[in-house]
Enzyme design. Sequence first.
Site, mmCIF file in Angstrom:
data_model
loop_
_atom_site.group_PDB
_atom_site.id
_atom_site.type_symbol
_atom_site.label_atom_id
_atom_site.label_comp_id
_atom_site.label_asym_id
_atom_site.label_seq_id
_atom_site.Cartn_x
_atom_site.Cartn_y
_atom_site.Cartn_z
ATOM 1 N N LYS A 183 54.232 62.926 3.763
ATOM 2 C CA LYS A 183 54.853 61.766 3.096
ATOM 3 C C LYS A 183 55.009 60.694 4.164
ATOM 4 O O LYS A 183 55.910 60.747 4.994
ATOM 5 C CB LYS A 183 56.213 62.175 2.526
ATOM 6 C CG LYS A 183 56.671 61.366 1.323
ATOM 7 C CD LYS A 183 56.804 59.878 1.552
ATOM 8 C CE LYS A 183 58.121 59.498 2.196
ATOM 9 N NZ LYS A 183 58.181 58.051 2.512
ATOM 10 N N GLU A 214 63.071 65.597 14.474
ATOM 11 C CA GLU A 214 63.034 64.674 15.615
ATOM 12 C C GLU A 214 63.726 63.396 15.164
ATOM 13 O O GLU A 214 63.198 62.664 14.330
ATOM 14 C CB GLU A 214 61.593 64.432 16.057
ATOM 15 C CG GLU A 214 60.999 65.701 16.649
ATOM 16 C CD GLU A 214 59.533 65.607 17.023
ATOM 17 O OE1 GLU A 214 58.932 64.546 16.851
ATOM 18 O OE2 GLU A 214 59.002 66.628 17.485
ATOM 19 N N CYS A 254 62.202 55.693 19.629
ATOM 20 C CA CYS A 254 63.307 56.669 19.608
ATOM 21 C C CYS A 254 63.762 57.032 21.017
ATOM 22 O O CYS A 254 64.936 57.286 21.253
ATOM 23 C CB CYS A 254 62.880 57.924 18.854
ATOM 24 S SG CYS A 254 61.430 58.720 19.561
ATOM 25 N N GLU A 273 72.665 53.876 17.315
ATOM 26 C CA GLU A 273 71.275 53.480 17.553
ATOM 27 C C GLU A 273 70.990 52.157 16.837
ATOM 28 O O GLU A 273 71.161 52.050 15.621
ATOM 29 C CB GLU A 273 70.347 54.574 17.004
ATOM 30 C CG GLU A 273 68.890 54.310 17.280
ATOM 31 C CD GLU A 273 67.971 55.363 16.673
ATOM 32 O OE1 GLU A 273 68.169 55.742 15.503
ATOM 33 O OE2 GLU A 273 67.053 55.800 17.378
HETATM 34 P P1 NAD Z 1 64.332 57.001 7.984
HETATM 35 O O1 NAD Z 1 65.191 58.192 8.200
HETATM 36 O O2 NAD Z 1 64.855 55.874 7.181
HETATM 37 O O3 NAD Z 1 62.956 57.428 7.260
HETATM 38 C C1 NAD Z 1 62.104 58.401 7.802
HETATM 39 C C2 NAD Z 1 61.262 58.996 6.693
HETATM 40 O O4 NAD Z 1 62.138 59.666 5.796
HETATM 41 C C3 NAD Z 1 60.498 57.966 5.861
HETATM 42 O O5 NAD Z 1 59.237 58.475 5.503
HETATM 43 C C4 NAD Z 1 61.364 57.825 4.616
HETATM 44 O O6 NAD Z 1 60.648 57.447 3.475
HETATM 45 C C5 NAD Z 1 61.866 59.244 4.470
HETATM 46 N N1 NAD Z 1 63.093 59.347 3.663
HETATM 47 C C6 NAD Z 1 64.062 58.419 3.465
HETATM 48 N N2 NAD Z 1 65.002 58.893 2.622
HETATM 49 C C7 NAD Z 1 64.643 60.164 2.313
HETATM 50 C C8 NAD Z 1 65.207 61.184 1.504
HETATM 51 N N3 NAD Z 1 66.346 60.996 0.807
HETATM 52 N N4 NAD Z 1 64.584 62.371 1.443
HETATM 53 C C9 NAD Z 1 63.443 62.592 2.128
HETATM 54 N N5 NAD Z 1 62.834 61.653 2.888
HETATM 55 C C10 NAD Z 1 63.435 60.459 2.979
HETATM 56 O O7 NAD Z 1 63.888 56.531 9.420
HETATM 57 P P2 NAD Z 1 63.034 55.252 9.791
HETATM 58 O O8 NAD Z 1 63.887 54.050 9.679
HETATM 59 O O9 NAD Z 1 61.743 55.312 9.055
HETATM 60 O O10 NAD Z 1 62.703 55.555 11.335
HETATM 61 C C11 NAD Z 1 63.543 55.231 12.382
HETATM 62 C C12 NAD Z 1 64.286 56.451 12.860
HETATM 63 O O11 NAD Z 1 63.373 57.460 13.268
HETATM 64 C C13 NAD Z 1 65.137 56.152 14.080
HETATM 65 O O12 NAD Z 1 66.371 56.790 13.951
HETATM 66 C C14 NAD Z 1 64.328 56.756 15.216
HETATM 67 O O13 NAD Z 1 65.079 57.098 16.361
HETATM 68 C C15 NAD Z 1 63.750 57.948 14.546
HETATM 69 N N6 NAD Z 1 62.577 58.443 15.292
HETATM 70 C C16 NAD Z 1 62.687 59.605 16.007
HETATM 71 C C17 NAD Z 1 61.604 60.062 16.744
HETATM 72 C C18 NAD Z 1 61.675 61.326 17.564
HETATM 73 O O14 NAD Z 1 60.641 61.819 17.958
HETATM 74 N N7 NAD Z 1 62.852 61.861 17.840
HETATM 75 C C19 NAD Z 1 60.421 59.335 16.746
HETATM 76 C C20 NAD Z 1 60.360 58.154 16.019
HETATM 77 C C21 NAD Z 1 61.441 57.713 15.282
#
Ligand code: NAD
Length: 492
Positions: free
Chosen positions: A179, A254, A287, A385
Amino acid sequence: MGAIEVAGVTVQTDHWIDGHRVPSAETFTDISPVDEVELGRIAAGGAPEVDAAVEAARRAFPEWAALPIDERAAVLHRIADGIEARVEDLAIVETTDNGSLLRSHRRGVMPRCAMNFRYFADAVRELAHPDREIRGHRQRISYQPAGVAAIITPWNAPLMLATWRIGPALASGNCVVLKPPEWAPLTASLLADITAEAGLPPGVFNVVQGTGPEAGAALSAHPGINRLAFTGSVPTAGTVATAAARNIVPLSFELGGKSPLLVFADADFELAVTLAVEQFDNSGQVCLGAFRILVEESIAEDFLAAVVDKARGIIQGDPRDEETDISCLISRPHFDKVSAFVDRATSAGASVVLGGTPNTELGHLYYSPTILVDAEPGSEILTEEVFGPVLTVQTFRTEDEAVRMANDTRFGLAATLVTGDRDRAERVSSALSAGTVWVNCFFVRDLGAPFGGNGKSGIGREGGVWSFDFYSDIQNTVFAPQGWRQDPSQQS
Ligand code: NAD
């Protein structure tokens, strides 16, 4: 069948399920953050599409899992070849879709996506543990594919973060339902084309496009998945974990970070300044970014002046221009969130020494590189963050204080320290609570190393054998010698 043209590249806008393009009645709008222009409408899946994808993956699983490892590895190498052959297409589509730099996609990110398949295709062949002799018996530890891996990814490095999970999941013999992020869904669709061209059997890799609350929620709650790899924010992780818990699905998470950069007075000054300014990369949408700069008081004034001076030289602009250093934020809601963070920080007493406002010259979603000082300990800007180009600078007097401040966070993804003292480097690195610690360097990553976060930064580790541990059911088999009879007194 839907398709759009993005910078001369044709991108399918439907799902990819069981080797076919599948449309949805519902669609969502994909907007380029570069100039806020609409790129097109993308299929918005929900429970029916997720059901179809998981069922396709389950059907494809026995044959894919049973394929000799060499043959599986050969398909993954062909996927890597396909990525390498289409680096230019992938790079321009990713840049247009998520606003990160074209030059880094071309030179670093897309080749790395290919490596995510190559590395795990080769590593899986080295996986077997040697059989061991135990009390006259032969013990074998083997890795069996878990089944269907659900993978949910964010927008800040969409194809990189997807392939980093898909590579080991497929190499271990699993089938995958991906997804992708609704803010940058396009390269996942190109990857589906590449996997088909590489001869990956139908159903082994599926893509369900859509929003988190619809497609993401349906996938995380699906009883047919056997693993759930999620990369994203902490709040979403809580929702995802709750949904997956009902089916007792193992998780690899992650998540976010609020990583520190510790600069000691004995550091190579120029190196420390360079590492600090590097944290603005990808407009801070990283991240691993070390957004909390902690500097020893005796050099703080000179250091801050040098960082501000160097940061003034950052060229912000269109991510497709070669000379651009940083570009835009991903979306209007995210832009508003970053602006609000800075506004609240200044209202709460922090002072701006650089930026602190949107880049009015560029308009749209471009936020200026920002450095804040004098934030109250424990305040929001030091603990939450932001995921934007916003650094805070604090000072410390002693090594103990530096470590205490660095560890004063609910996250624990990474930490970076700059020091010229090797003993200090040993002491401080082992005292820091972080999944990855960089000493006098930043962002040096190897696919064989464990990657993940402590605290709220995640669950588990991936990379190298840690990925295979997650995507496999690990079996211990004990063979009795021929003619052996159980002695009841020896049983334990
Ligand atoms: P997000 O949590 O908003 O979304 C991530 C994914 O989850 C997207 O595909 C989104 O559609 C999906 N999602 C959202 N609501 C959901 C639900 N209720 N059920 C299932 N899936 C759902 O995060 P974002 O804004 O896309 O990304 C930024 C975040 O990701 C930051 O916190 C960043 O630190 C983190 N990140 C972590 C790493 C790592 O390796 N640790 C790497 C990159 C980004």
